[in-house]
Design a protein around this motif. Sequence first.
Motif, mmCIF file in Angstrom:
data_model
loop_
_atom_site.group_PDB
_atom_site.id
_atom_site.type_symbol
_atom_site.label_atom_id
_atom_site.label_comp_id
_atom_site.label_asym_id
_atom_site.label_seq_id
_atom_site.Cartn_x
_atom_site.Cartn_y
_atom_site.Cartn_z
ATOM 1 N N TRP A 17 -6.137 2.828 -7.612
ATOM 2 C CA TRP A 17 -6.767 3.317 -6.397
ATOM 3 C C TRP A 17 -8.006 2.490 -6.130
ATOM 4 C CZ3 TRP A 17 -5.093 6.713 -10.232
ATOM 5 C CH2 TRP A 17 -3.989 7.502 -9.878
ATOM 6 N N TYR B 249 -2.191 1.773 -4.776
ATOM 7 C CA TYR B 249 -1.265 0.677 -5.030
ATOM 8 C C TYR B 249 -0.599 0.934 -6.383
ATOM 9 C CZ TYR B 249 -4.113 -1.664 -1.505
ATOM 10 O OH TYR B 249 -4.772 -1.988 -0.363
ATOM 11 N N LEU C 134 0.843 -1.192 0.000
ATOM 12 C CA LEU C 134 0.000 0.000 0.000
ATOM 13 C C LEU C 134 0.881 1.245 0.000
ATOM 14 C CD1 LEU C 134 -2.891 1.206 0.322
ATOM 15 C CD2 LEU C 134 -2.537 1.040 2.785
ATOM 16 N N THR D 219 -3.036 6.138 1.708
ATOM 17 C CA THR D 219 -4.492 6.262 1.706
ATOM 18 C C THR D 219 -4.854 7.694 2.037
ATOM 19 O OG1 THR D 219 -4.753 3.980 2.473
ATOM 20 C CG2 THR D 219 -6.653 5.413 2.726
ATOM 21 N N GLU E 286 -10.267 3.789 6.312
ATOM 22 C CA GLU E 286 -8.948 3.990 5.731
ATOM 23 C C GLU E 286 -8.213 2.658 5.566
ATOM 24 O OE1 GLU E 286 -5.050 6.725 6.718
ATOM 25 O OE2 GLU E 286 -6.925 7.077 7.770
ATOM 26 N N ALA E 287 -7.532 2.508 4.417
ATOM 27 C CA ALA E 287 -6.752 1.303 4.097
ATOM 28 C C ALA E 287 -7.577 0.026 4.266
ATOM 29 C CB ALA E 287 -5.480 1.241 4.944
ATOM 30 N N SER F 2 -7.270 4.013 -1.391
ATOM 31 C CA SER F 2 -6.027 3.313 -1.073
ATOM 32 C C SER F 2 -5.260 3.141 -2.377
ATOM 33 C CB SER F 2 -6.322 1.954 -0.449
ATOM 34 O OG SER F 2 -7.037 2.133 0.758
#
Length: 158
Positions: free
Chosen positions: A32, A24, A9, A12, A39-40, A22
């Motif tokens: 995203w 990547y 990750l 975020t 979150e995350a 999040s």
Amino acid sequence: MEKLRLDGLLGTYSDKDGYFRSEYQIGQRLVWVQCKHREACKACANEVEPMLYNIWVTIPDVTAKAEEYSRMLIPEFWSIHDNSKREGHRLDVWGITITTDDDTILFYVSRNHGFDFSSPTFAKDDYWNDEPLHLPDVPDDHGVHVYRDGSGALFAVE
């Protein structure tokens, strides 16, 4: 194809609409995963994982749709490229937002960094290759968003 690595990750953040995004990276593309849970959110990332193959196989259709739309926005650029002997895709997907709540996907399409814009080529009608042709680069501010709805239909938007 690579997968979302939950340990990979990048970060975020939340937006004004109450979504958590999040971030990547898969190969050269940013991905995203957007949800409203927390979150995350690992559950949403896990939900997206099986969808990735179908998203990736859509990329040629997405870039074709983006090019079609781009031709209306910057016709001079495309005219020069269409007249050149250089083959290859001028545009590519660099980012993908996947919204888990409604299965929509937004593709961000811009300059293909794998395309050779810098070395000279020749016009198609220059049979003797007498006059080198320098191709313009995709303008810095040019990009096309291609939206895929839940049914799989693609729409280009600004």
